[in-house]
Design an enzyme around this catalytic site. Sequence first.
Site, PDB file in Angstrom:
ATOM      1  N   TRP A 216       0.812  -1.217   0.000  1.00 54.29           N
ATOM      2  CA  TRP A 216       0.000   0.000   0.000  1.00 54.29           C
ATOM      3  C   TRP A 216       0.849   1.272   0.000  1.00 54.29           C
ATOM      4  O   TRP A 216       0.305   2.365   0.186  1.00 54.29           O
ATOM      5  CB  TRP A 216      -0.933  -0.002   1.212  1.00 54.29           C
ATOM      6  N   ASP A 217       2.158   1.168  -0.161  1.00 51.11           N
ATOM      7  CA  ASP A 217       3.037   2.343  -0.130  1.00 51.11           C
ATOM      8  C   ASP A 217       2.916   3.081   1.197  1.00 51.11           C
ATOM      9  O   ASP A 217       2.923   4.310   1.253  1.00 51.11           O
ATOM     10  CB  ASP A 217       2.711   3.285  -1.296  1.00 51.11           C
ATOM     11  N   TYR A 218       2.840   2.340   2.287  1.00 47.87           N
ATOM     12  CA  TYR A 218       2.752   2.923   3.619  1.00 47.87           C
ATOM     13  C   TYR A 218       4.138   3.058   4.253  1.00 47.87           C
ATOM     14  O   TYR A 218       4.315   2.823   5.444  1.00 47.87           O
ATOM     15  CB  TYR A 218       1.852   2.073   4.515  1.00 47.87           C
TER      16      TYR A 218
END
Length: 877
Positions: free
Chosen positions: A534-536
């Site tokens: 999630w590109d967290y």
Amino acid sequence: MDDTHRARRGFGFWAAMVIGAIILIFGVPILGGGVWLAALGGSWYYILAGIGLVLTAFFLFRRSMLAVWVYLVTFAGTVAWALWEAGLDGWAQVPRLVAPTVVLVLVLATIPALRGRLARPVGTAAAAIAGGLALVGSLSVLTLSQQGTAIAQDAPAADEPAPIQETQAPVTEILPEEPGEVPEGQVPAVEAEEPAADEETAPLSPEPPAAPDAAEDTATETTPTGVEARAPLDTMEIGENWPAYGGNYRGTRYSPLTGFTPENVSELTRVWEFNSGDMPGEDASSYSPENTPLKVGDDLFHCTAMGIMVAIDAATGLEEWRYDPDVPTDAIPYGATCRGAAYFEVPDADPDTICATRVLWGTLDARLIAVDTRTGQPCPDFGMNGEAYLEDGLGDTVPGWYAITSPPTIVRGIAVMGAQVNDGQAEDAPSGVVRGYDAVTGELAWAWDLENPDSRTAPPQGETYSRGTPNMWTIAAADEELGLVYLPLGNSAVDYYGSNRSDLENEYATSIVAVDVTTGDDVWHFQTVHNDVWDYDLGSQPALVDFPTGDGSVPAIIVSSKQGDIYVLDRETGEPLFAPEEREVPQGGVEPEYLSPTQPFSTYHTLAFEPLEEKDMWGMTPLDQLWCRIQFQQAHYEGMYTPPTSDQHWIQYPGYNGGQDWGSLAIDEDRGIMIANYNNMPNHNRLVPREEADEMGVQAIFEPGWERGAEGPGPQLGSPYAISVNAGWRQWTGLLCSEPPYGGIRAIDLETGETLWDKPFGSARKNGPWGIPSMLPIDIGTPNNGGPVVTAGGLIFIAATTDDLIRAIDIETGETVWQDTLPGGGQTTPIVYEVAGREFLVVAPGGHHFMETPVSDAVIAWALPETGEAVEGAASQ
């Protein structure tokens, strides 16, 4: 019938026809869209409203009073439905009630023409219009009076913002005497009720590895330069100075100065403005300076978007020297950014020798530069002519793929460097290796290469650091006494697909990693997302505090995340002081075997909101809200950590710019208050199959014809999918599909993690549909990037929002007590310092292409008036 009556009757007839046509133009798509939405399982209201609008138009064309009665029934039903679905939430009622009320006024205005009365048409129409306007007024009060209650966790109503100071003209405008050559560049125009904890799942409480012996007695540890370790930034007086990006390497963004208070801050006035001359060329699509200057002694050190270092007199704003590293514009990665620099005093050096005190910073073309603080001359003993080359050992790369955007963190004489690797290009990206360089000589001291855990040296000739590994693009924190540097790691090179990742990548990605600065060995790590797709990545600089507990204070590190969770860990061992809960999360998507069945959730504090529902969709009118509702029903969404999908869009909430990003926390340990500004926006994403991406002509950064900032999916070469991201889930009007507020600012009790106050942050004055500024001084809560500074005087100074304002906020109440306009976007962090007993507030509002705020080359200082000095702008208060 005389000519006047005929004219009036003719005008009334055609007015009714025009109003009928307008209602029909909107009614037909609302009816059609309502059928579509209901078929997807959504609200049936739009079908009924569409039928009412079409019938109203039909009877207007027939010049029948039934048009009025049909619309009155439709409007009454609309009000009842709006209150049932959204209650008294003011922002939620904007698309539900404002446009229908305008239509009500128009329909009521047709009554004279429909009844055919000519004796008193003006009086009748005036009465109808007056009644309609009264309804509009009452609904406006309903809409705007509730704006402050839209944030969760029992937020108090927003206070009226302080008047904007019209102080665009500074008291003394100081321009650089030699502005130098302006480099070519480019730049702009413009949470979820957490899943219930699984009772069968034990809280995450990993047993971290023991700290190495080297960390037990670090006070006399010897650096590679052969001098005893010492802590110049910890011993240097913070307040008079601001010698590191976060104030010092603890990263708390706290000033002990007390001169600015809620009682006198309204007297702040601009005392100087400096302009660097570093502005973009014709292509204004990628400037995002994000710079926070340093202040040491009498000097400010400001790094421009293209990496030009400028020394400025901290009291007057006069330029003293500049050093231009001549960074080419093709080196600009995602954006032209230089967040800051690092200050270093060489131990035991003769203070009169060159570079006894030096400034170090990284460039977009991957150089680490050191110059003398007094003259700006390159340090002759550092690297090659004052430069170390960070592309050594990376292997294949191209300009813009690997860049330095954040300042070094210098601990025990070692400058620790991460780098930005341009997201989503290919799995075979340059390495995310983190390296330590001798701050005196520029020589490599160690390399922390994830896939080579047994090596701390540069790779052998012909080999490279491991490619595609998680990188540290943001700012580290450090504990000089422990000899540890804390690395907030990002994700692997492909953010939204993980099945090809190694075991070590899965173990370390999206983690805070404590590294022994003398050896480069990792001591412990703590992961905030398992198997992150999630590109967290961790974007915030962590903060080091003496955390209050019932058994006394504990040396702790506080880590904030993009998904909103805030963690508190023992900074020596990595053990959580508040054990996170492992909760079950949604499964499925394109790689169900890869996803982690659980994710860690903080039990200390979260900035996350309840899950989105269809009723949370938003717009200017019922029509664009309807379209967003249709998109919501079409998308895959199961709350936080919804798995990425390819056959349909999925909703990521919060988006990758949600929660906290690089702006980071600010902490007043004396008051026991932590300040967090945050974003509250979803993304609307889809994984694009490789064959489809190829047909679209999607290209990676190293392929011929690639253009920076080009629209289209990120290629993610090496994986089966490219990635299409609608950041913020923007619709055709440019507005977001979810309802405001999109950003807030929150005060948190440091000891308990409880919310003290929470308010929407940012006004609508520079925001509106199609990028047209509304100029409304309403706290809508805008997207914001950039951090706060807190002072012992009881104030929070912060810019960050997209309304181009800087604010002073009372830390105890959350009330805005002063604000001023900025010449560019304030996507940066202010600093507070003192010169000769006078306190200054300084910010460099450079603007930001992603945030769509105007670019600027300014550095601006405010201060309280000295004795006998007029307070410019006081009248506007």
